[in-house]
Structure formats: structure tokens, C-alpha cells
Design a protein around this motif. Structure first.
Motif, PDB file in Angstrom:
ATOM      1  N   ARG A  28       0.818  -1.218   0.000  1.00 19.69           N
ATOM      2  CA  ARG A  28       0.000   0.000   0.000  1.00 19.69           C
ATOM      3  C   ARG A  28       0.850   1.265   0.000  1.00 19.69           C
ATOM      4  NH1 ARG A  28      -5.511  -0.088   1.935  1.00 19.69           N
ATOM      5  NH2 ARG A  28      -4.971   1.832   3.024  1.00 19.69           N
ATOM      6  N   ASP A  29       2.143   1.127  -0.208  1.00 15.25           N
ATOM      7  CA  ASP A  29       3.037   2.284  -0.242  1.00 15.25           C
ATOM      8  C   ASP A  29       3.379   2.652  -1.680  1.00 15.25           C
ATOM      9  OD1 ASP A  29       3.013   1.939   2.476  1.00 15.25           O
ATOM     10  OD2 ASP A  29       5.125   1.407   2.663  1.00 15.25           O
ATOM     11  N   LEU A  30       3.324   3.952  -1.976  1.00 16.46           N
ATOM     12  CA  LEU A  30       3.763   4.461  -3.268  1.00 16.46           C
ATOM     13  C   LEU A  30       5.180   4.986  -3.083  1.00 16.46           C
ATOM     14  CD1 LEU A  30       3.500   5.452  -6.196  1.00 16.46           C
ATOM     15  CD2 LEU A  30       2.361   7.495  -5.306  1.00 16.46           C
ATOM     16  N   ILE A  31       6.116   4.461  -3.858  1.00 15.21           N
ATOM     17  CA  ILE A  31       7.513   4.855  -3.750  1.00 15.21           C
ATOM     18  C   ILE A  31       7.926   5.526  -5.052  1.00 15.21           C
ATOM     19  CG2 ILE A  31       9.877   4.050  -3.418  1.00 15.21           C
ATOM     20  CD1 ILE A  31       8.537   1.638  -1.895  1.00 15.21           C
ATOM     21  N   MET A  32       8.534   6.713  -4.912  1.00 17.71           N
ATOM     22  CA  MET A  32       9.040   7.440  -6.070  1.00 17.71           C
ATOM     23  C   MET A  32      10.523   7.709  -5.849  1.00 17.71           C
ATOM     24  SD  MET A  32       5.893  10.077  -6.734  1.00 17.71           S
ATOM     25  CE  MET A  32       6.370  10.481  -8.396  1.00 17.71           C
ATOM     26  N   GLU A  33      11.317   7.356  -6.854  1.00 19.00           N
ATOM     27  CA  GLU A  33      12.759   7.565  -6.791  1.00 19.00           C
ATOM     28  C   GLU A  33      13.149   8.692  -7.740  1.00 19.00           C
ATOM     29  OE1 GLU A  33      14.492   3.775  -7.630  1.00 19.00           O
ATOM     30  OE2 GLU A  33      13.780   2.903  -5.748  1.00 19.00           O
ATOM     31  N   PHE A  34      14.028   9.556  -7.260  1.00 17.28           N
ATOM     32  CA  PHE A  34      14.475  10.719  -8.016  1.00 17.28           C
ATOM     33  C   PHE A  34      15.973  10.628  -8.251  1.00 17.28           C
ATOM     34  CE2 PHE A  34      10.634  11.844  -5.869  1.00 17.28           C
ATOM     35  CZ  PHE A  34       9.933  12.577  -6.795  1.00 17.28           C
ATOM     36  N   GLY A  35      16.418  11.094  -9.411  1.00 16.06           N
ATOM     37  CA  GLY A  35      17.826  11.072  -9.774  1.00 16.06           C
ATOM     38  C   GLY A  35      18.620  12.154  -9.068  1.00 16.06           C
ATOM     39  N   GLU A  36      19.722  12.543  -9.665  1.00 14.83           N
ATOM     40  CA  GLU A  36      20.655  13.493  -9.057  1.00 14.83           C
ATOM     41  C   GLU A  36      20.049  14.851  -8.729  1.00 14.83           C
ATOM     42  OE1 GLU A  36      23.638  12.636  -7.936  1.00 14.83           O
ATOM     43  OE2 GLU A  36      23.151  10.626  -8.622  1.00 14.83           O
ATOM     44  N   ASP A  37      18.949  15.225  -9.390  1.00 16.61           N
ATOM     45  CA  ASP A  37      18.321  16.520  -9.116  1.00 16.61           C
ATOM     46  C   ASP A  37      17.314  16.461  -7.979  1.00 16.61           C
ATOM     47  OD1 ASP A  37      19.785  17.859 -11.043  1.00 16.61           O
ATOM     48  OD2 ASP A  37      18.356  17.358 -12.612  1.00 16.61           O
ATOM     49  N   GLY A  38      16.992  15.278  -7.484  1.00 17.85           N
ATOM     50  CA  GLY A  38      16.147  15.107  -6.311  1.00 17.85           C
ATOM     51  C   GLY A  38      14.831  15.839  -6.342  1.00 17.85           C
ATOM     52  N   PHE A  39      14.428  16.336  -5.166  1.00 14.09           N
ATOM     53  CA  PHE A  39      13.199  17.106  -5.012  1.00 14.09           C
ATOM     54  C   PHE A  39      13.468  18.235  -4.026  1.00 14.09           C
ATOM     55  CE2 PHE A  39      13.029  13.524  -2.083  1.00 14.09           C
ATOM     56  CZ  PHE A  39      12.740  14.136  -0.874  1.00 14.09           C
ATOM     57  N   TRP A  40      12.479  19.101  -3.842  1.00 17.33           N
ATOM     58  CA  TRP A  40      12.629  20.281  -2.987  1.00 17.33           C
ATOM     59  C   TRP A  40      12.210  19.984  -1.557  1.00 17.33           C
ATOM     60  CZ3 TRP A  40      15.029  24.323  -5.125  1.00 17.33           C
ATOM     61  CH2 TRP A  40      15.001  24.433  -6.507  1.00 17.33           C
ATOM     62  N   VAL A  41      12.943  20.558  -0.592  1.00 16.77           N
ATOM     63  CA  VAL A  41      12.540  20.503   0.815  1.00 16.77           C
ATOM     64  C   VAL A  41      12.477  21.934   1.342  1.00 16.77           C
ATOM     65  CG1 VAL A  41      13.382  18.186   1.292  1.00 16.77           C
ATOM     66  CG2 VAL A  41      14.901  20.108   1.618  1.00 16.77           C
ATOM     67  N   GLY A  42      11.481  22.186   2.160  1.00 15.17           N
ATOM     68  CA  GLY A  42      11.257  23.533   2.680  1.00 15.17           C
ATOM     69  C   GLY A  42      12.211  23.916   3.791  1.00 15.17           C
ATOM     70  N   ALA A  43      12.205  25.185   4.123  1.00  8.89           N
ATOM     71  CA  ALA A  43      13.094  25.721   5.162  1.00  8.89           C
ATOM     72  C   ALA A  43      12.793  25.112   6.529  1.00  8.89           C
ATOM     73  CB  ALA A  43      12.956  27.235   5.223  1.00  8.89           C
ATOM     74  N   ASP A  44      11.530  24.731   6.774  1.00  7.10           N
ATOM     75  CA  ASP A  44      11.143  24.183   8.071  1.00  7.10           C
ATOM     76  C   ASP A  44      11.228  22.669   8.148  1.00  7.10           C
ATOM     77  OD1 ASP A  44      10.622  26.755   8.964  1.00  7.10           O
ATOM     78  OD2 ASP A  44       8.532  26.670   8.304  1.00  7.10           O
ATOM     79  N   PHE A  45      11.745  22.029   7.106  1.00  3.26           N
ATOM     80  CA  PHE A  45      11.914  20.574   7.108  1.00  3.26           C
ATOM     81  C   PHE A  45      12.852  20.194   8.250  1.00  3.26           C
ATOM     82  CE2 PHE A  45      13.944  16.626   5.690  1.00  3.26           C
ATOM     83  CZ  PHE A  45      12.834  15.866   5.354  1.00  3.26           C
ATOM     84  N   PRO A  46      12.518  19.179   9.051  1.00  5.91           N
ATOM     85  CA  PRO A  46      13.325  18.847  10.228  1.00  5.91           C
ATOM     86  C   PRO A  46      14.811  18.586   9.929  1.00  5.91           C
ATOM     87  CG  PRO A  46      11.300  17.569  10.207  1.00  5.91           C
ATOM     88  CD  PRO A  46      11.357  18.301   8.909  1.00  5.91           C
ATOM     89  N   GLY A  47      15.143  18.033   8.783  1.00 10.30           N
ATOM     90  CA  GLY A  47      16.530  17.725   8.472  1.00 10.30           C
ATOM     91  C   GLY A  47      17.258  18.805   7.694  1.00 10.30           C
ATOM     92  N   ASN A  48      16.607  19.931   7.457  1.00 13.03           N
ATOM     93  CA  ASN A  48      17.205  21.010   6.678  1.00 13.03           C
ATOM     94  C   ASN A  48      17.952  21.952   7.613  1.00 13.03           C
ATOM     95  OD1 ASN A  48      17.839  23.196   5.081  1.00 13.03           O
ATOM     96  ND2 ASN A  48      15.819  23.371   4.154  1.00 13.03           N
ATOM     97  N   MET A  49      19.245  21.788   7.696  1.00 15.58           N
ATOM     98  CA  MET A  49      20.044  22.607   8.618  1.00 15.58           C
ATOM     99  C   MET A  49      20.385  23.975   8.042  1.00 15.58           C
ATOM    100  SD  MET A  49      23.596  20.559   8.432  1.00 15.58           S
ATOM    101  CE  MET A  49      23.785  19.490   7.028  1.00 15.58           C
ATOM    102  N   TYR A  50      20.040  24.221   6.760  1.00 15.79           N
ATOM    103  CA  TYR A  50      20.382  25.489   6.121  1.00 15.79           C
ATOM    104  C   TYR A  50      19.310  26.560   6.299  1.00 15.79           C
ATOM    105  CZ  TYR A  50      23.867  22.468   4.075  1.00 15.79           C
ATOM    106  OH  TYR A  50      24.891  21.576   3.915  1.00 15.79           O
ATOM    107  N   GLY A  51      18.093  26.155   6.674  1.00 16.82           N
ATOM    108  CA  GLY A  51      17.034  27.120   6.933  1.00 16.82           C
ATOM    109  C   GLY A  51      16.498  27.845   5.720  1.00 16.82           C
ATOM    110  N   LYS A  52      16.670  27.266   4.528  1.00 14.32           N
ATOM    111  CA  LYS A  52      16.115  27.855   3.315  1.00 14.32           C
ATOM    112  C   LYS A  52      15.685  26.728   2.382  1.00 14.32           C
ATOM    113  CE  LYS A  52      20.580  28.276   1.039  1.00 14.32           C
ATOM    114  NZ  LYS A  52      21.524  29.150   0.372  1.00 14.32           N
ATOM    115  N   LEU A  53      14.863  27.065   1.396  1.00  9.08           N
ATOM    116  CA  LEU A  53      14.418  26.075   0.423  1.00  9.08           C
ATOM    117  C   LEU A  53      15.627  25.500  -0.294  1.00  9.08           C
ATOM    118  CD1 LEU A  53      11.904  24.852  -1.057  1.00  9.08           C
ATOM    119  CD2 LEU A  53      12.207  26.666  -2.731  1.00  9.08           C
ATOM    120  N   LEU A  54      15.714  24.185  -0.356  1.00  9.73           N
ATOM    121  CA  LEU A  54      16.840  23.576  -1.059  1.00  9.73           C
ATOM    122  C   LEU A  54      16.399  22.326  -1.788  1.00  9.73           C
ATOM    123  CD1 LEU A  54      18.074  20.868   0.619  1.00  9.73           C
ATOM    124  CD2 LEU A  54      18.708  22.671   2.177  1.00  9.73           C
ATOM    125  N   ARG A  55      17.246  21.897  -2.696  1.00  8.43           N
ATOM    126  CA  ARG A  55      16.956  20.712  -3.496  1.00  8.43           C
ATOM    127  C   ARG A  55      17.896  19.596  -3.066  1.00  8.43           C
ATOM    128  NH1 ARG A  55      14.865  21.298  -9.512  1.00  8.43           N
ATOM    129  NH2 ARG A  55      13.969  19.249  -9.685  1.00  8.43           N
TER     130      ARG A  55
END
Length: 105
Positions: A28-55
Motif C-alpha cells: 500500500r506504499d507508493l515509492i518514487m525515486e528521483f535522480g541526481e536533481d532530487g526534489f525540494w525541501v522547505g526551510a522548516d523541514f526537520p533535516g534542513n540545517m540550512y534554513g532555506k528552500l533547497l533541493r
């Protein structure tokens, strides 16, 4: 490589304008894999230590315990004439068809 695992982080991940290399259902899980360009994570994402939108770089997203009949995906197709945009049409894509289209390129 930036590695992080998190649960219930919506809406802090963004898949808009990202290209999935592979998509499949694991139970019942949908899994999507992304290449070297990945996806975007927001500034408030728990693992984002940079505090800004990043890819991210190469990454995987798992949507756990989804029901296929409640997934709604639209693809937008622009129709052109002599390179001029005439109109854009929103087209529904079923989850299994979406995975097939992603996996076939």
C-alpha cells in the motif's frame, strides 16, 4: 550525499517541477525515486540545517499506506501552434498508469 529519513513531513517536501526516475507500489506504499536533481525541501523541514528552500540530490519518497482510489494526479499539456501557446489542458492520470509512464521514460 544528504541523507535524512522523516515521517509526516508534508507539506515540507515539494515534487513540483521534479523528475521521478522510477515509481512503484510496494503493498500500500507508493515509492518514487528521483535522480541526481532530487526534489525540494522547505526551510522548516526537520533535516534542513540550512534554513532555506533547497533541493536534495538522489532521493526517494515513500507515501505510506495510500489507497489508489483516493490518489489524484493531473498532468498539464500545452497545445501550441507555430510555437505559440493556444491552451493548456488538465489530464487525469490513474496511479498505475502514472507509474508505468514514469518507468517507461
Amino acid at each position: 550525499m544528504w541523507k535524512y529519513t522523516a515521517e509526516d513531513v508534508y507539506p515540507q517536501i515539494f515534487l513540483h517541477d521534479c523528475i521521478a526516475d522510477r515509481a512503484y507500489f510496494d503493498g500500500r506504499d507508493l515509492i518514487m525515486e528521483f535522480g541526481e536533481d532530487g526534489f525540494w525541501v522547505g526551510a522548516d523541514f526537520p533535516g534542513n540545517m540550512y534554513g532555506k528552500l533547497l533541493r536534495t540530490d538522489k532521493a526517494q519518497v515513500r507515501f505510506a499506506d495510500v489507497e489508489k482510489e483516493f490518489i489524484t494526479v493531473y498532468v498539464f499539456r500545452t497545445y501550441r501552434l507555430f510555437y505559440k501557446s493556444l491552451f493548456t489542458r488538465r489530464i487525469y492520470v490513474a496511479p498505475d498508469e502514472l507509474a508505468r509512464k514514469i518507468n517507461s521514460g
